[in-house]
Enzyme design. Structure first.
Site, PDB file in Angstrom:
ATOM      1  N   ALA A 287       0.791  -1.280   0.151  1.00 40.27           N
ATOM      2  CA  ALA A 287       0.170  -0.048  -0.026  1.00 40.27           C
ATOM      3  C   ALA A 287       0.796   1.232  -0.027  1.00 40.27           C
ATOM      4  O   ALA A 287       0.387   2.274  -0.661  1.00 40.27           O
ATOM      5  CB  ALA A 287      -0.890  -0.008   1.185  1.00 40.27           C
ATOM      6  N   ASP A 333      15.366  31.382 -32.723  1.00 38.78           N
ATOM      7  CA  ASP A 333      15.847  31.665 -33.955  1.00 38.78           C
ATOM      8  C   ASP A 333      14.797  32.833 -34.570  1.00 38.78           C
ATOM      9  O   ASP A 333      13.549  32.880 -34.266  1.00 38.78           O
ATOM     10  CB  ASP A 333      16.004  30.358 -34.936  1.00 38.78           C
ATOM     11  CG  ASP A 333      16.289  30.800 -36.043  1.00 38.78           C
ATOM     12  OD1 ASP A 333      17.474  31.348 -36.518  1.00 38.78           O
ATOM     13  OD2 ASP A 333      15.630  30.233 -37.057  1.00 38.78           O
TER      14      ASP A 333
END
Length: 904
Positions: A287, A333
Site C-alpha cells: 500500500a 531563432d
C-alpha cells in the site's frame, strides 16, 4: 600525407595554393587510383552513427532507475503474497514507464540519422580529366566538383569558378537570402560562415549560376560534420519532473519501510503472532509503495500531449510537457520562427520624394500601397508606377499559387506589383540581354525591347544605391518628368537609404534609361522579412509571466536590432551581442553577462550552443525554438527544443522535443499553460496519496503502540490501496487546466513536488483521517470485543475519509466550488464507482467473507458522512483564508505601486 583543410584556412588562401596543399590539379582532378587511396585514409563522405548496444540492451537499461527498481520489489512482494491483481498492475506501471524512456532514447538517435539526408546521393566530379557522375559518399579531399542550378553541394568546397553563383544556405545559417559566391580570397579577420563567400558548404542548395570547387572537407570534417559531432556529444538533459520523481520515490520508500519495520518490531516485542504482523507489514508495504505514481504521471502527461496536439503542438517526449512549466528563458531563432521567412517590400521611396508604405505579407496580391495612410492606385501616378515597373521587369522570379520560384528579394518586388496590379507589365517587353548581379558591379541590368516599338531599347536596373547612382544622369520627379541629377539630389537619396537601412530594411535602388550609362533614377524599395502575426503579443505575455525571450539570428546588427524592437525585445546596443563577441568568452564568463542580452546577431550553431549552455549554467530552464540545421545542436541541448512544423528541416524536427505544426510562436503560450497545469495535477495526486499513506501507516502504528487490535485487516488495507492508486486518485491527474496558472511565474526546476506547505496540508488531512477513524474504532470497541461490525465501521470510515480527501485535493489553492464541482467528470465517475464497490464489499455475501465485513444501517452511513466530510470542510476553510490573505497582499502591492508612480 595530404590533410583536410579548415574552412577559414581555405577561404584565406588563393585557390591555386589550396590546390597545391591538397595535391590536386584543378583541370584534370585526381586520378582514380589516388582517389581510392585517399578514401581509405580519410573514410567515406558520410556520417557514421555509433550504435554499439542492441535495442534490447537499451530497453533493459531503463530498469536501473530507482523508482523502477522499487516497483519491481513491490511486484515481487505481491507475487509472494499471491496478490496477483497488484502484481499485474505494478508490472503494467513498470512497462509503461520503461517504454516511454526507451522511446525517448531511440528518438534522440534518429535526430543524428536525419543529418545524412543532407548529403546528396550523386555529384558531378572530374577524375582523370573526365567529368563523371557518382555517389557523393565517394568524394575525397582534393576532388574537383562541378555545381549547377538545383544541385545540393556534396561536400565543403573552395570555389575557383563562380559564374553568377548564388547558394541558399538557409538550412545552415537560418537566413533566407541566397549568398552570392565568388572565387576571391576573404579577409583573414573574417571567421563567420556568412562571410566566407568563396566556400560552398555541404548540404546547401545552388539557386542560380554555376561553379567549380575543390573538395576541402568531407563527412565529419565538413562544417555540417561539426554540427553532427556536437549533436552526437550532446545528451538531452533530464527534465525537472524526472529529477523530482526520482527523489520522491526514494524518500517515500525509505520512510515507508522504516515505519513498517517499526510496526513489525513493536508487534513482535508485544508478543503478537509474527506471521500476522508479517502479513500486515507486507500489506502495508504494497500500500505504501507508490506504484500508482508513475501510472498517474504517465497518464497525466499523455492527456497533456493529446490536449496540445489539438492546439497544433506535437510533443515527442512525455516529460517535456511538464518541463514547459519550468521554462524561464526562451531562445528563439529569428528567420522562419519569429519572422515569416518571406521577404516582403514594406516601404517605397520615389525619386520625387514620396514615401509610401506597403501592407500585406507573403508572395501574393493581398495588401495595399498607401501614401499618407491612404490607399492609392499606383497606375495613376507615373513616378510610383515606374518604380514598380522597373522592379517587375528587372526580375527573374515567378509567383504561382503563393509559391515563389526564384530569389526572395525579387519575389518581394513581384508581390508589390501584384498589389498594384502591375505584374503583367513585364510581358509588354521582350528581353534581349541580361547582365546578372555580381559582387563587383553590385547591380543587375536587363536590356529589353518594347513590344509596341521594336526599334528601340530600354535598360532596367536594380542594385545597391551607390552602384545605381554612378550610372544615373537624371531622376524622375513626382510630376513624372525627368530632371538632371545633382549632388544635392544624390545626398538626399543616400540619406533616405540610411534611414531605411537603420530600420532593418534591405534597400534596393532602381533605374531605367535608353542606355546603361545614362539611366534615370526612379527610387528605392525597402525589403524585410516581417515578424509573424501574433508573435509580438505572445512575447509580451511570456515576459509578463516571467519568461524571458532572447532572439538568435545570423543577420547583421541593424536588421537584428530593428526586428528585436518590433517584437518588443527593446534591443539597444547594450542589449545585443555578436557571434564574434561570444567567441571571446567561455561559458562561465558568458553566463555572467547573458541575463542582460536580449538579441544575439551573426551567430553560428556553435554560438547558439554556447548561449544555451551559459543560460543553463546560470540556473535557467531553457527552451530553444528553431527550424534549420543550424539550430539542431541547440535544440537538442536545451531543456526543451521546439521546431517549426512547416518550415522546419528534418534535422531540426528530429532534434526537437516539440513541433509547432502551424509554425505559430504563440502556441508556446498554450504549451506553457498546459505544462504548469500538469505539474499541479501531479502534485494534487501526490497530496492525496501521501495523506492516505500516512493515515494508513499512522493508524496501524498507533493501534500497535496502544496495544489495540488491528483496526484493518490485510484485505481491507489492500482495498484501500486499490482506491489510493486506482481511478479516484488517477482522475486527479486529468483535472482541467486552470487558466490562472499562466499568470504565475515559471516554477523553479529545483522545486520538489513535496513542498513545506503541501506537507503541512497532508499532515493536517492525515491527522483528521487518523483521529476520526481511531475514534470510530475506539467507540465501536466500547463493549470490549472486536466484531465484524467494528472493523466494517472503521474500514468504511477510512474509505469515506479518502473520498472526501480526494475531493479536497482537486486543487491546492482554489475551492472546489470555484473550479466547478462537476468540471472533472472522470473524477465523479471514479468516486461513484469506488462508493459502489465499497457497498458491494459491505453487502455482497462472497465479498463479506473475503473482507470480513457485515451490513451497516442507513443511520451509520449518515453518521459516517457527517464525520468524514470534516476533512473536506477544513480544507475549504484553509483555502478561503489563504485566498483572502493573497488578495489583500495583491491589493496592498498594487496600492504601493500606485503611490510610487504618483510620487514620481
Amino acid at each position: 600525407m595530404m590533410r583536410h583543410m579548415t574552412s577559414a584556412e581555405a577561404s584565406r588562401l588563393p585557390y591555386q595554393q589550396v590546390a597545391d596543399v591538397l595535391e590536386t590539379d584543378i583541370v584534370r582532378g585526381l586520378s582514380v587510383h589516388e582517389a581510392e587511396l585517399r578514401r581509405k585514409n580519410h573514410g567515406a563522405n558520410e556520417f557514421e552513427i555509433s550504435n554499439d548496444d542492441p535495442l534490447w540492451k537499451k530497453y533493459l537499461r531503463q530498469f536501473k532507475e530507482p523508482l523502477n527498481l522499487l516497483l519491481l520489489c513491490s511486484a515481487a512482494i505481491s507475487l509472494l503474497m499471491k496478490q496477483f491483481d497488484d502484481a499485474i498492475s505494478i508490472s503494467a506501471a513498470i512497462i509503461i514507464v520503461v517504454t516511454v524512456a526507451f522511446v525517448q532514447e531511440y528518438r534522440s538517435e534518429k535526430s543524428l540519422e536525419a543529418l545524412t539526408k543532407l548529403v546528396p546521393p550523386k555529384c558531378h566530379c572530374i577524375r582523370d580529366g573526365t567529368l563523371e557522375t557518382f555517389l557523393a559518399r565517394d568524394l575525397v579531399p582534393g576532388d574537383i566538383v562541378i555545381l549547377n542550378v538545383g544541385d545540393r553541394v556534396p561536400a565543403d568546397l573552395r570555389l575557383f569558378e563562380a559564374n553568377d553563383l548564388s547558394i541558399d544556405e538557409s538550412s545552415f545559417t537560418g537566413e533566407p537570402e541566397p549568398v552570392l559566391k565568388s572565387s576571391d580570397t576573404t579577409n583573414p579577420s573574417v571567421n563567420a560562415i556568412v562571410h566566407l563567400t568563396n566556400l560552398a558548404f555541404m548540404g546547401t542548395l545552388v539557386r542560380c549560376g554555376n561553379g567549380k570547387g575543390i573538395v576541402i572537407g568531407t563527412g565529419e570534417n565538413s562544417e555540417f560534420g561539426e554540427v553532427f559531432k556536437m549533436m552526437e556529444s550532446e545528451e538531452a538533459p533530464k527534465t525537472p519532473l524526472q529529477k523530482s520523481m526520482g527523489v520522491l520515490g526514494k524518500q517515500l520508500s525509505f520512510y515507508s519501510f522504516c515505519i513498517i519495520g517499526f510496526i513489525m518490531l513493536c508487534g513482535w516485542l508485544q508478543g503478537r503472532a509474527i506471521l500476522d504482523m508479517f502479513t500486515i507489514g507486507v500489506s502495508l508495504a504494497v500500500a505504501a509503495i507508490p506504484e500508482g505514481l508513475p501510472i498517474v504521471v504517465t497518464v497525466t502527461l499523455a492527456i497533456g500531449v493529446m490536449r496540445m496536439a489539438k492546439k497544433e503542438a506535437i510533443v515527442k517526449k512525455l516529460p517535456i510537457v511538464e518541463t514547459l512549466g519550468c521554462v524561464n528563458v526562451i531562445c528563439s531563432d529569428k528567420t522562419g520562427t519569429l519572422t515569416k521567412n518571406e521577404m516582403t517590400a514594406t516601404h517605397l521611396y520615389t525619386s520625387g520624394g514620396q514615401v509610401l508604405e506597403v501592407s500585406g505579407v507573403g508572395y501574393n496580391s493581398t495588401g495595399e500601397i498607401m501614401l499618407d495612410h491612404a490607399a492609392i492606385r499606383a497606375h495613376t501616378n507615373r513616378s510610383i508606377q515606374k518604380l514598380i515597373e522597373v522592379g517587375v521587369i528587372c526580375n527573374n522570379a515567378h509567383i504561382s499559387g503563393g509559391q515563389l520560384q526564384g530569389q526572395p528579394t525579387e519575389g518581394a518586388l513581384l508581390a508589390v506589383a501584384m498589389k498594384a496590379n502591375l505584374d503583367k507589365v513585364r510581358y509588354e517587353y521582350e528581353r534581349v540581354h541580361e547582365w546578372p548581379f555580381n559582387s563587383d558591379t553590385k547591380y543587375m541590368v536587363v536590356k529589353c525591347t518594347p513590344l509596341y516599338d521594336q526599334t528601340t531599347h530600354v535598360f532596367f536596373m536594380k542594385g545597391s544605391l551607390e552602384a545605381v547612382l554612378r550610372l544615373c544622369s537624371k531622376f524622375l520627379t513626382s510630376a513624372g518628368t525627368e530632371e538632371a541629377l545633382l549632388p544635392r539630389h544624390e545626398q538626399q537619396f543616400k540619406q533616405q537609404a540610411v534611414d531605411m537601412g537603420s530600420s532593418g530594411l534591405r534597400v534596393l535602388a532602381l533605374a531605367y534609361g535608353p542606355h546603361e550609362t545614362s539611366m534615370v533614377f526612379v527610387g528605392l524599395v525597402g525589403i524585410i522579412d516581417p515578424p509573424r502575426e501574433g508573435v509580438r503579443e505572445a512575447i509580451m505575455l511570456l515576459q509578463h509571466s516571467g519568461v524571458r525571450v532572447k532572439m538568435l539570428t545570423g543577420d547583421a546588427e541593424e536588421t537584428a536590432l530593428s526586428i528585436g524592437h518590433k517584437l518588443g525585445l527593446y534591443a539597444t546596443d547594450r542589449e545585443a551581442m555578436s557571434g564574434d563577441q561570444i567567441e571571446q568568452y567561455d561559458v562561465e564568463r558568458l553566463s555572467n553577462l547573458i541575463d542582460h542580452i536580449s538579441v544575439f546577431y551573426r551567430v553560428s550553431p556553435r554560438h547558439k550552443l554556447k548561449i544555451v549552455k551559459a543560460l543553463q549554467k546560470k540556473g535557467h530552464v531553457v527552451g530553444m525554438t528553431g527550424d534549420g540545421v543550424n539550430d539542431a545542436v541547440a535544440l537538442k541541448s536545451a531543456d526543451i527544443g521546439i521546431s517549426m512544423g512547416t518550415t522546419g528541416t528534418d534535422v531540426s524536427k528530429e532534434a526537437a522535443d516539440m513541433i509547432l505544426v502551424d509554425d505559430n510562436f504563440a502556441t508556446i503560450l498554450s504549451a506553457i499553460e498546459e505544462g504548469k497545469g500538469i505539474f499541479y495535477n501531479i502534485r494534487n495526486f501526490v497530496s492525496f496519496q501521501l495523506s492516505t499513506s500516512i493515515a494508513a501507516l499512522t493508524l496501524i502504528t498507533l493501534s500497535t503502540i496502544m496495544q489495540l487490535p488491528n483496526p484493518l485487516n490485510a484485505m481491507q488495507i489492500l482495498w484501500i490501496n486499490i482506491i489510493m492508486d486506482g481511478p479516484p486518485a488517477q482522475s486527479l491527474g486529468v483535472e482541467p487546466v486552470d487558466h490562472d496558472v499562466l499568470k504565475q511565474p515559471p516554477r523553479s526546476s529545483k522545486e520538489r513536488i513535496i513542498t513545506k506547505s503541501l506537507l503541512i496540508n497532508v499532515i493536517v488531512s492525515a491527522a483528521f483521517i487518523v483521529a476520526g477513524t481511531l475514534w470510530i474504532f475506539w467507540k465501536e470497541l466500547s463493549d470490549g470485543k472486536i466484531t465484524r461490525r467494528d472493523t466494517t465501521m472503521t474500514f468504511t470510515c477510512f474509505v469515506f475519509f479518502d473520498m472526501f480527501n480526494a475531493l479536497a485535493c482537486r486543487s491546492q489553492t482554489k475551492s472546489v466550488f470555484t473550479i466547478g464541482l462537476l468540471s472533472n467528470k472522470m473524477f465523479l465517475l471514479a468516486v461513484c464507482g469506488s462508493l459502489i464497490g465499497q457497498l458491494l464489499v459491505i453487502y455482497a455475501p462472497p465479498l463479506q467473507v473475503i473482507f470480513q465485513t457485515e451490513g451497516l444501517y442507513l443511520f451509520d452511513f449518515i453518521f459516517l458522512i457527517m464525520l468524514t466530510s470534516s476533512v473536506f470542510v477544513v480544507s475549504e476553510i484553509r483555502k478561503f483564508v489563504e485566498q483572502t490573505f493573497q488578495r489583500r497582499r495583491e491589493k496592498e502591492e498594487m496600492m504601493n505601486s500606485q503611490r510610487i508612480e504618483n510620487y514620481v
